[in-house]
Each structure stands twice: as C-alpha cells, then as structure tokens.
Scaffold this active site. Structure first.
Site, PDB file in Angstrom:
ATOM      1  CD  GLU A 101      23.701 -18.924 -28.507  1.00 51.73           C
ATOM      2  OE1 GLU A 101      24.215 -17.933 -29.063  1.00 51.73           O
ATOM      3  OE2 GLU A 101      22.508 -19.249 -28.633  1.00 51.73           O
ATOM      4  CG  ASP A 143      17.325 -16.005 -28.561  1.00 50.89           C
ATOM      5  OD1 ASP A 143      17.553 -14.790 -28.527  1.00 50.89           O
ATOM      6  OD2 ASP A 143      17.978 -16.806 -29.254  1.00 50.89           O
ATOM      7  CD  GLU A 161      17.971 -14.104 -33.953  1.00 58.16           C
ATOM      8  OE1 GLU A 161      18.398 -13.251 -33.152  1.00 58.16           O
ATOM      9  OE2 GLU A 161      18.338 -15.290 -33.946  1.00 58.16           O
TER      10      GLU A 161
HETATM   11  C1  BDP Z   1      20.429 -15.423 -30.598  1.00 61.74           C
HETATM   12  C2  BDP Z   1      21.003 -15.313 -31.976  1.00 61.74           C
HETATM   13  C3  BDP Z   1      22.476 -15.520 -32.002  1.00 61.74           C
HETATM   14  C4  BDP Z   1      23.140 -14.633 -30.978  1.00 61.74           C
HETATM   15  C5  BDP Z   1      22.579 -14.940 -29.607  1.00 61.74           C
HETATM   16  C6  BDP Z   1      23.068 -13.996 -28.515  1.00 61.74           C
HETATM   17  O1  BDP Z   1      20.351 -16.257 -32.798  1.00 61.74           O
HETATM   18  O2  BDP Z   1      22.919 -15.236 -33.303  1.00 61.74           O
HETATM   19  O3  BDP Z   1      24.523 -14.795 -30.963  1.00 61.74           O
HETATM   20  O4  BDP Z   1      21.186 -14.792 -29.633  1.00 61.74           O
HETATM   21  O5  BDP Z   1      22.306 -13.106 -28.162  1.00 61.74           O
HETATM   22  O6  BDP Z   1      19.216 -14.744 -30.635  1.00 61.74           O
HETATM   23  O7  BDP Z   1      24.164 -14.142 -28.020  1.00 61.74           O
END
Ligand code: BDP
Length: 637
Positions: A240, A315, A343
C-alpha cells in the site's frame, strides 16, 4: 416461591445507580486492604494487598518454573520471578487455582497510532501515546494489559513515519517504556524502511548497501542504550505504497535480514508483515498474492525474523477462510495478526464480540504452529478506552486467548461480564442480576421451574455476546461475501461501487461478482485457483461447490441464484434469510438490553443502548442496500 426468593436476594444486591463511565474496564475490584502478603515486594504484592479479600497470600519464587507461568495452591502463588507472580496475582483475583502457562511468549498489541495523535482505524479517540500523551492513563493501560497477560506493545502505526526514529521521539519511547516495564510490557516500534534516507540523509535505503546497514546498526545501538529491553521492529514493506526492499529489487528476506542483523546483538526481533498486494503480483487474485510474494523466501529468513500475517487472506473481514500462507511457509516462524479494532465489523458503533471469530481461526491454524500473536488495538483517549463498552471485551478476549487459545469464547465472555458488569457476587459463587421479564437468548420466555432468574440475566447477556459476531456476518456479508464496504471508511454497504481510478482490489463489484448468472468469486480450479494454496483436506473441500462449507460459499464459488442449498431453498432465498436473521438478532439484542436495564448502572446502560439502536439502523441499511442491489440480478424485471 423459588422465583420470589431469588428476586429478594437479587434486589438486595443491586447496586445503587452510580455514575459509571467505563474507565475502570474489568479492573473493578473493591479496595479491601485486608491481606497480609509475604514474599518479594512487587506488583503482585501491591495488587493483592489492596484488593484480595482473603487474610493472607504467600508469594514464592521458584527458579525452575517456566517463564511467566504460575501455580496457585490455596493462597500461595509460585512463579519463576516477579512477572510470573504478577500474572498469578491477577489470576487469583479472578478466582483461578492451579497451574497456568502461556501458549506464546509474544503476546503483543499493535497500535496504529500516528505521531500527530490520530489513529489509523481508531474509533475511540486519539492516541494515549502521542500528542495527547497521558502518563497516568499509560500506567492504567499497562496494568490492564498485565492483568490479561499481554507483554508487548508496538507504539506506532505500521504506516510508519520516519520521524519515529528521531532522537526526540526515541526519548519519548524511553519514557513510555519506563512506565510499562514494571508491568512486564516490552516496547516495539513500527519502522519505515526508507528511514535511512528520510532521517539519515542517505541516497538509498537498499538493504544490501553497506551504508544503509550501518545506519540501522547505529540506530539499534542508540535505541538499546535508551531502552535495554527494547523488543524490536514491526515492518510493513512494499505494501500500500510503503517503501521496502522491493524498491531495489531485493527480496523480503534480504530486507528483513538486514534489520534482523542490526537488532540481533541485543536480542531484538523483526516482525515482518505479509500483508502485501498489488506490487509484484499485480493483477493476480488479491487473496493469493501473499503466498506468491513470500513462498520463495521460505527458509531464507534469519532466526530472529517472524512473518506476521493477518488471520484471513484478504483483510480482517467479518468472515474469511484462514490465510493459506500459514500452510505455505514451512520453515519460517510465523505470528498471526488479529484485529481488535473493528474496522470491518461496525467499528466502535456495533456490539460485536470477536472471540468466536478468533477461535474459528485457531480451529484451522493450530496455535502450536505459531510463535506469537499480535492484535491491532482498539484503544484511544475515550473515557471508556474503546468507544463502545462492549468493545472492551475484545481487548480482554485478545489477552486471554493470547495466554490460552484453548479457552472458549463462552468462558472468556463469562469472566469479562462478571468482572465488568457483575457487581453482585452471590454466596454460592454465582453472580448476576434479576429481572422477571428476561428471556433466554433464543427469545423464549424462561421457565421458572428450571432456572433461577439470576442465571437468566447471566445467560441472556452471555448469549447476546456469543451471537453477536454471527449476527454481524449475517446482516453485512453472509455466505462468504466480502469487502462490499463503502470506500475508504469501511462503514456501511456499497455493493455497487466501482471506481475506475481506484485499484480493482478496492472495488466491491470485484469481490461479489454479481451478474445475471449468479453471485460470488470463483476461486476454484476453474477460476483463480486460490483453493490450490490450501493444504488438504481444505484444498479439495473448498474447491468443490458441493463440499464447500456454506459459510465460505461465495468466497470460493460463483453460484447461480437458483442453486439449491442444503436446506432445499435457493441461494437467493437463503441470502435474503441471512440478512433477515442478522437484523432480527439485533432486534433481540435490544430486547435483552432493555430487560437488563434495572441492573446496569445508568450511564453504561444508556450509552450501550444508544449504540445498539444505531446498530439496528445500520443493520437494516445493510440489508436494504445489499438486497435491493442483488435483486436487480436475481429477479430481473
Ligand atoms: C487495512 C487498513 C489500513 C491498514 C492496512 C494494513 O484499512 O488502514 O494500513 O490494513 O494492515 O485493513 O496495513
């Protein structure tokens, strides 16, 4: 007659409605200052002297005991050192006896706290560590964690600012570590892989560059001088948008090992995350990418590197099958990362007790395959720490499962309810509250002949907690549906969302694949073949539409709307029934909570009630939005 007797006892025990803001968590012991405590002067002695209702406790040090383990015989606690005695003291206060040792030596919270005080995916106010730092709260936090066995904490977001490693922030880390240390909690930091450039002024962060390795060695030395028991680093690399070794065409192992060498002389570890997608394997089914990305690194990591993976391959969805990376990395120590902050499960607005979800995971990935466990924290500056009073139960459950993953969700919920809402300890060791109108969890009025009403309230609240996760799955994404959340904030449904300028892997339509033929993501051998990443028997089980468990059906298969499910009804009928059931469950939770009103202090009752009413609105919105959209395919006009 029996009913009346119970009523009298219970009413006598009802506490006066005092203001309660939830800040005391499950640590609501009455100060008794009664016990004489013999043995070393330590946290255990202090806690027992203040709160143990008996006359005498002996603390005994026995160097042959395993680390952190304790034995409670009568009122004698034996452990290897003061830390073990501390865990034993909290156990004695819970009413435990016998021997207990933790499953894992690494029981770590991951805070996604940013240095400006905000928290990524935080729903309970700002950070207790950064900007609004409050040392009294940090001490209370340490005590709460110690009481449930948590022994490590990562103080900052995995999307880490390079500034974290600057001298002024490291000084703050030292101060925090000093507060946490007496409670047996080690501090760890998330690091930005490009820190040598951003902070050190180097031209590269290439892990094979000598200057880069030297920079990290010097940084480790600086940290350990301040914090001799510093735990190590957590790293999100090439994920990301975060920098990583891939930026220099190096492997994850090359990146992780360079950092591992830097902390090795001090006994530090590197927790390297496998949550990586969209980089080297762009275009591949996202749930397959972690295995593709890491499998060639298996066996190539230093022995102080641990691969940290989320429980599911996507996720933190309300329900996912387990992540097959746990099957594939055979020569690499692994940790599981669970998400305590909800989340994707209603955040701090929905009552969802997560222990059943984590236990489901341990049913597939046996605890002895892991060397540690991490939980993404749900803690902030809110008075009640977690935003929702019942979200405290998830922090509690994480700690208890990190100590003993064989505990049942029910045992943990009972313990938590008793400690958090059960101010009524009855002579026979039962606790509870009484209300004649209360119904059992299944909505059936309780029969006075077979249950004392005290246990009726007890089982109603317990049942509410135990059903809450499945209810959430039902009203959000039943039968294996996943990731049909609104963009960005992940609260509420948006099944029709598709944005051309976003990665496809963030678009709900990519995940549910609804069309006139059916719904679901074909990950079988005729689709993306994600099933091939699983070990047997799951590989075959999931691959075949006829044997795939219905709870994962639309995760692995694209299924016709008219497909007959095991109950003889069509997929479309079943989908609607699940959404209806989820909403009906929340309606029942509200009834249970209404009935408990006379026996819960006003503030916590009211705040929880407000949230439950909101949860119901949101559950109805999920049902309406999803079914309206899916109907356009299932029942075309
Ligand atoms: C996702 C989240 C994000 C996190 C990412 C992670 O939306 O904010 O940075 O995972 O775990 O669930 O790196």
């Amino acid at each position: 007659m029996k009913r009346i007797a119970c009523f009298v006892v219970a009413v006598a025990c009802v506490i006066s409605a005092m203001a309660e803001d939830g800040s005391r968590l499950w640590l609501r012991y009455d100060k008794v200052e009664k016990a004489v405590v013999t043995g070393p002067e330590c946290i255990a002695a202090e806690e027992l002297r203040n709160f143990y209702p008996g006359e005498r406790v002996n603390l005994v040090v026995d160097a042959t005991m395993a680390a952190d383990a304790y034995r409670i015989e009568g009122t004698t606690i034996t452990a290897r050192d003061e830390r073990g005695l501390m865990y034993g003291a909290y156990a004695l206060l819970r009413g435990e006896t016998g021997y207990s040792a933790p499953q894992w030596s690494l029981r770590i919270l991951n805070h996604w706290d940013n240095l400006d005080g905000s928290i990524e995916r935080g729903y309970a106010g700002n950070s207790i560590f950064w900007e609004g730092r409050n040392d009294t709260l940090i001490k209370e936090y340490a005590r709460a964690n110690a009481s449930i066995g948590i022994n490590g904490t990562v103080l900052n977001n995995v999307n880490a600012s390079p500034k974290m490693l600057s001298a002024s922030y490291l000084q703050q880390v030292k101060e925090i570590a000093d507060i946490l240390r007496p409670y047996g909690i080690r501090v760890y930091l998330s690091v930005n892989f490009a820190s040598p450039m951003a902070l050190g002024g180097l031209a590269t962060a290439d892990p094979l560059d000598k200057k880069v390795a030297k920079w990290w060695r010097a940084k480790a030395k600086e940290i350990y001088k301040l914090i001799p028991d510093f735990g190590g680093f957590l790293v999100k690399a090439n994920s990301e948008g975060q920098p990583g070794p891939g930026d220099y065409h190096r492997t994850h192992a090359e990146g992780a090992n360079m950092l591992a060498d830097a902390v090795k002389p001090y006994g530090g570890i590197i927790m390297w995350r496998s949550f990586v997608y969209g980089a080297n394997h762009k275009g591949e089914d996202r749930v397959k990418q972690a295995v593709s990305e890491f499998v060639n690194d298996d066996g190539k990591f230093r022995d102080n590197v641990i691969l940290q993976s989320k429980n599911g391959p996507l996720d933190f969805q309300p329900r996912e099958p387990y992540a097959p990376i746990f099957d594939n990395m055979k020569r690499t120590p692994q940790m599981a990362e669970l998400q305590i902050t909800q989340e994707y499960l209603g955040q701090s607005r929905h009552l969802v007790y997560l222990a059943p979800m984590w236990q489901e995971f341990f049913g597939f990935v046996k605890p002895d395959r892991l060397v540690g466990i991490a939980g993404v924290a749900n803690i902030g500056l809110d008075k009640n720490w977690c935003g929702h009073h019942f979200s405290q139960a998830n922090w509690y459950a994480f700690g208890r499962l990190a100590w003993n993953p064989n505990m049942t969700s029910e045992e943990i919920a009972k313990e938590w309810l008793k400690a958090t809402f059960g101010q009524w300890t009855m002579g026979n060791g039962q606790w509870g509250m009484y209300n004649e109108q209360l119904t059992m969890g299944n909505g059936q009025p309780e029969n006075a002949t077979n249950h004392c009403p005290l246990s009726i309230v007890h089982s109603s609240l317990l049942s509410l907690m135990l059903r809450s996760r499945e209810a959430c799955v039902d009203y959000m994404m039943p039968l294996g549906l996943h990731h049909i959340f609104k963009f960005d904030h992940h609260y509420g449904p948006e099944p029709d969302a598709f944005k051309a300028d976003y990665p496809l892997e963030w678009c709900p339509v990519y995940y549910h694949q609804a069309d006139s033929a059916g719904i679901g993501f074909n990950r079988s051998h005729s689709g993306t073949n994600a099933t091939s990443q699983y070990a047997e028997p799951y590989r075959s089980l999931y691959d075949d539409l006829r044997t795939c468990p219905e709870q994962y059906l639309l995760w692995f298969h694209h299924v016709p709307w008219t497909y007959r499910m095991s109950n003889g009804r069509t997929l479309w009928e079943n989908l609607q029934a699940h959404y209806d059931h989820g909403v009906a469950e929340v309606e029942d939770f509200i009834r249970i909570w209404q009935d408990a009103k006379p026996y819960i202090d006003e503030q916590r009752w009211q705040e929880t009630n407000d949230r439950l009413l909101h949860q119901l609105d949101n559950a109805r919105e999920w049902r309406h939005t999803c079914l309206t959209y899916f109907r356009t395919f299932a029942e075309p006009s």
